[in-house]
Design an enzyme around this catalytic site. Structure first.
Site, PDB file in Angstrom:
ATOM      1  N   ASP A   1      34.337  18.502 -14.084  1.00  0.00           N
ATOM      2  CA  ASP A   1      34.999  17.229 -13.760  1.00  0.00           C
ATOM      3  C   ASP A   1      34.651  16.686 -12.359  1.00  0.00           C
ATOM      4  O   ASP A   1      34.952  15.758 -11.784  1.00  0.00           O
ATOM      5  CB  ASP A   1      36.320  17.417 -13.958  1.00  0.00           C
ATOM      6  CG  ASP A   1      36.822  18.213 -13.226  1.00  0.00           C
ATOM      7  OD1 ASP A   1      36.497  18.926 -12.288  1.00  0.00           O
ATOM      8  OD2 ASP A   1      38.001  18.854 -13.649  1.00  0.00           O
TER       9      ASP A   1
ATOM     10  N   CYS B   1      -0.093   3.840   2.688  1.00  0.00           N
ATOM     11  CA  CYS B   1       0.371   3.416   4.142  1.00  0.00           C
ATOM     12  C   CYS B   1       1.965   3.650   4.210  1.00  0.00           C
ATOM     13  O   CYS B   1       2.367   4.082   5.112  1.00  0.00           O
ATOM     14  CB  CYS B   1       0.068   1.870   4.375  1.00  0.00           C
ATOM     15  SG  CYS B   1      -1.517   1.430   4.085  1.00  0.00           S
TER      16      CYS B   1
ATOM     17  N   ASP C   1      35.713  21.823 -10.384  1.00  0.00           N
ATOM     18  CA  ASP C   1      34.604  22.854 -10.375  1.00  0.00           C
ATOM     19  C   ASP C   1      33.317  22.666  -9.440  1.00  0.00           C
ATOM     20  O   ASP C   1      32.330  22.964  -9.695  1.00  0.00           O
ATOM     21  CB  ASP C   1      33.723  22.638 -11.954  1.00  0.00           C
ATOM     22  CG  ASP C   1      34.974  22.755 -13.197  1.00  0.00           C
ATOM     23  OD1 ASP C   1      35.249  23.817 -13.093  1.00  0.00           O
ATOM     24  OD2 ASP C   1      35.281  21.735 -13.957  1.00  0.00           O
TER      25      ASP C   1
ATOM     26  N   CYS D   1       0.785  -1.216   0.020  1.00  0.00           N
ATOM     27  CA  CYS D   1       0.024  -0.126  -0.094  1.00  0.00           C
ATOM     28  C   CYS D   1       0.850   1.407   0.056  1.00  0.00           C
ATOM     29  O   CYS D   1       1.690   1.743   0.872  1.00  0.00           O
ATOM     30  CB  CYS D   1      -0.903  -0.015   1.249  1.00  0.00           C
ATOM     31  SG  CYS D   1      -1.801   1.566   1.618  1.00  0.00           S
TER      32      CYS D   1
ATOM     33  N   ASP E   1      32.491  23.238 -18.525  1.00  0.00           N
ATOM     34  CA  ASP E   1      33.647  23.476 -18.310  1.00  0.00           C
ATOM     35  C   ASP E   1      34.463  22.700 -19.616  1.00  0.00           C
ATOM     36  O   ASP E   1      33.974  21.965 -20.287  1.00  0.00           O
ATOM     37  CB  ASP E   1      34.514  22.744 -17.095  1.00  0.00           C
ATOM     38  CG  ASP E   1      35.759  22.577 -16.765  1.00  0.00           C
ATOM     39  OD1 ASP E   1      36.181  23.765 -16.882  1.00  0.00           O
ATOM     40  OD2 ASP E   1      36.372  21.607 -16.617  1.00  0.00           O
TER      41      ASP E   1
END
Length: 792
Positions: free
Chosen positions: A689, A103, A693, A100, A496
């Site tokens: 990468d 539930c 970055d 369920c 990048d």
């Protein structure tokens, strides 16, 4: 300040996406007299405090919270336990037989509200409840409270805690489901037969007492468990669940004399539930099969023999043997052997990869044709396969706005419809002439049947989870359904350059000396770069090939964004870019070649340059083309490289806009500029990468890390991790997200549309209980089957 003990505290700042705000918060908190030191990790969104022991801990935390809220309001702040104490206790609870979805949501909500629980996530697809217990709490007592919540919400589940035998549990759970389905099927056959015979009795005009007995017998066999469950739940205060609503609706029909219809509705409700359970089971099995990458055993080398053990029992430094055809159980380094390995489970790539001595091998790979001896470098919990499974299984904890909206909507939808059903059943007979109670009561009962929101509660999370599971099979790890939703609205992709669009492998392509030999120029360049870890420095050293005596290098200095200054053999050497030459007032001749240029001067005299070039990935051009076809309006490239190199790459790949000569913090500033004037439905992806970055990855709406295979930093920083170095998979991730979101919208429109139509027709006396049962169970079944399309 004299010596004193410190109290360590950690705060998670959920929703913190502004790097500048993070700096301001860190600075203000650090200045508090009661705080010895503070560190805000923007990537992890974690603020670590060292509070002086003599201070009032609660007051200090309040001051810190005030600073955070005044600087960046609206963050989801969690104060977690002292980092000086042991880690919080993580437990995994398998809820066998949980079918369920509503539930499951109730259980998850109630457990998460327990004071002793740091966080919890119930994955309905895997029937797995992951909880994190605060380390100063009684573990047994907390688990007992959790189990009490589960039993009170959904009695009769087969609950197992923290067994390592995941595969055996799954098989056992599958058998339990089959046994339950078999039992339900027998009930449906007996009840259905009685119902059909009763209908036959009615139509042939035979004495109706027998047909009534047959109907009652069919109702008890088919609906007895529903009524019993509704009664138990009602005692516990749960009056708006599906069992209660269906019981009231059918018992009401019995009371007003609609005996055949009441039994028929209960019978077809149970048939619909049975078929829906089968469909959910099939989807669960399909999703689980997408992630069958968990290794079962490891062959541990003990002396001259091997011992078959669980991967969890192997320690770092142990030696394991991987036979042909076996899954690699743990991350490690190959110390003997050479073989071809299948990486498709992690990367989605079907091409085999050769692996040999000294190379890294990751758990989840499949050894194809030769024996490998591997030294384990990470324990199982830290291995690639564990992290991937954890990411995918817990992706449901990061819910999309659509899921959050549906959860809130359903809390109000059911009570509102139930109240309307009471109004329709009792008000018209009182205020309208010629209105019969039985007629309007019947209309009210139709409302009750339609009032359960299961189609939405079940199908929406299932759709998102199916999309995430399918993406992972393609080597794309998405950390949550919120990112699947965000990918749908992306109109700008920011890349990048180095290591993302290019291979990140630098080679010396030109050496141009001025007034000295080529060999001497290379010597100066190599000594200047000898202490640097930059890829350009490594390429020069690799090209030089000679040994370097580091004792000859003096006064080494890195000049940010310019280059390097050293003293070598009593000569002042400068190696760097054009900015360095201009800064030091050195007359130089500009290089005409395309590539990264390192200019060299000795004792302030220009001596030439070295050109280093990076190769564009074969996949990059195709990736940009696919993004444009996918409807991306703008592709931008950010790089720390020079303008000439950047423009050359951009022209070759068809990139719209380029920003060059950028420092990491300047990349964040450029990204902020791109956000100006944007609406909520104009999202930005940043692709990098995952290491250098990290700040930009964190700032973007969706941060995508390239080549995340085995990279902890990439998995930590990014929202989406591509397990290979292929930029073209970005377009694939957008395609999967778009399809997933379309299916979500289809299910919302289908479920709400049908329910609203049937509610209107029911109120008007046109729709009967058969239409109502279709609007409930039938629509749920269709929505579940539709959700499964996200896996294809």
């Amino acid at each position: 300040m004299g010596e004193c003990s410190l109290i360590k505290k950690e705060l998670i700042l959920g929703g913190l996406n502004c790097a500048h705000c993070a700096e301001v918060i860190n600075e203000k908190v650090s200045k508090l007299d009661e705080v010895e030191s503070a560190n805000l990790n923007f990537i992890n969104k974690k603020l670590t405090l060292n509070i002086i022991d003599s201070s009032n801990e609660e007051q200090v935390i309040k001051k810190v919270l005030d600073i955070i809220n005044s600087t960046e309001p609206g963050l989801d702040i969690k104060v977690i336990c002292n980092s000086s104490k042991p880690n919080n206790i993580k437990k995994e609870i398998i809820l066998g037989g949980l079918n369920c979805a509503h539930c499951a949501e109730v259980i998850n909500e109630k457990v998460s509200k327990l004071n002793e629980i740091e966080n919890c996530n119930l994955n309905f697809i895997n029937k797995k409840l992951n909880i994190e217990i605060k380390n100063n709490c009684n573990e047994e007592s907390v688990i007992k409270n959790v189990i009490d919540i589960v039993n009170a919400t959904e009695p009769g589940l087969d609950i197992k805690i923290n067994s390592k035998l995941i595969k055996e549990k799954a098989i056992e759970d599958e058998h339990l489901d089959k046994d339950n389905r078999k039992s339900e099927m027998y009930k449906l056959i007996i009840g259905g037969s009685s119902y059909i015979f009763g209908i036959y009795q009615m139509f042939t005009g035979i004495e109706s007492r027998l047909s009534n007995l047959l109907f009652i017998a069919a109702y008890i066999v088919v609906g007895g468990s529903v009524v019993l469950k509704a009664f138990k739940n009602m005692i516990k205060g749960r009056v708006f669940d599906e069992n209660f609503l269906m019981s009231i609706a059918t018992i009401g029909a019995l009371i007003i004399g609609e005996l055949p219809e009441a039994v028929g509705v209960m019978l077809f409700y149970k048939i619909g539930e049975y078929l829906q359970g089968m469909a959910v089971g099939k989807s669960r099995k399909s999703i689980t099969s997408l992630m069958q990458i968990r290794p079962d055993v490891a062959n541990l080398k003990v002396g001259s023999k091997t011992k078959v053990v669980s991967p969890e029992d192997v320690e770092v430094g142990d030696i394991i043997i991987i036979k042909p055809g076996e899954k690699v159980p743990l991350d490690g380094i190959v110390i003997d052997g050479m073989s071809m390995v299948d990486t498709s489970a992690l990367t989605g790539e079907s091409v085999l990869r050769e692996i040999s001595n000294g190379e890294e091998i990751l758990s989840g790979f499949i050894n194809k044709n030769a024996l490998l001896t591997v030294k384990v470098t990470k324990e199982f919990g830290e291995s690639a396969v564990s992290k991937i499974l954890d990411l995918v299984e817990n992706a449901s904890s990061k819910k999309s706005k659509t899921e959050n909206f549906i959860s809130k909507f359903c809390k109000y939808y059911t009570p509102v419809v139930v109240i309307l059903s009471l109004v329709i059943a009792f008000i018209p007979p009182i205020v309208m002439k010629d209105a019969t109670f039985s007629d309007w009561m019947y209309r009210g009962l139709v409302f009750l049947v339609v009032s359960c929101p299961c189609a939405l509660v079940l199908s929406i999370p299932l759709t998102f989870f199916s999309g995430i599971g399918f993406a992972s099979k393609k080597g794309i790890l998405v950390k949550g359904s919120n990112y699947i939703e965000a990918l749908r609205y992306v109109d700008t992709v920011v890349f990048d350059k180095t290591g993302t669009l290019t291979k990140g492998v630098f080679n010396v392509t030109k050496v141009k000396p001025v007034g000295i030999s080529e060999e001497k120029l290379l010597e100066y360049a190599a000594f200047a770069e000898a202490n640097s870890n930059h890829p350009i420095a490594k390429s020069i050293l690799s090209y030089y090939k000679k040994d370097i005596d580091l004792n000859k290098i003096e006064n080494y200095e890195e000049i940010a964004a310019h280059g390097i200054r050293i003293k070598y053999n009593d000569e002042l050497i400068l190696a760097g870019n054009e900015k360095l030459m201009k800064k030091e007032n050195i007359f130089y001749s500009q290089a005409k070649e395309v590539g990264t240029v390192v200019y060299i001067s000795v004792n302030k005299i220009y001596r030439g340059y070295v050109v280093i070039s990076d190769e564009i990935k074969e996949d990059s051009k195709d990736a940009i083309k696919k993004l444009k076809l996918a409807g991306i309006k703008q592709v931008v490239m950010l790089t720390g490289d020079n303008d000439k190199v950047a423009q050359n790459v951009a022209n070759e790949l068809g990139i719209d806009k380029v920003y060059a000569n950028l420092l990491p913090n300047e990349k964040v500033n450029k990204l902020e500029e791109l956000y100006e004037g944007r609406t909520e439905k104009e999202k930005v992806i940043f692709v990098g990468d995952g290491i250098n970055d990290a700040p930009v990855l964190a700032r973007a709406d969706v941060g995508i890390a390239m080549g995340g295979l085995g990279s902890d930093a990439a998995i930590e920083a990014a929202d989406v991790v591509l397990m290979t170095d292929e930029p073209s998979k970005i377009a694939k991730s957008i395609e999967i997200a778009t399809k997933t979101n379309k299916i979500v919208m289809q299910n919302i429109i289908l479920a709400l549309g049908v329910k609203i139509i049937v509610l209107i027709l029911g109120a008007g006396g046109v729709a009967n209980m058969w239409e109502a049962i279709f609007a409930d169970v039938g629509v749920s079944l269709i929505a579940v089957l539709n959700a499964m399309r996200a896996m294809k």
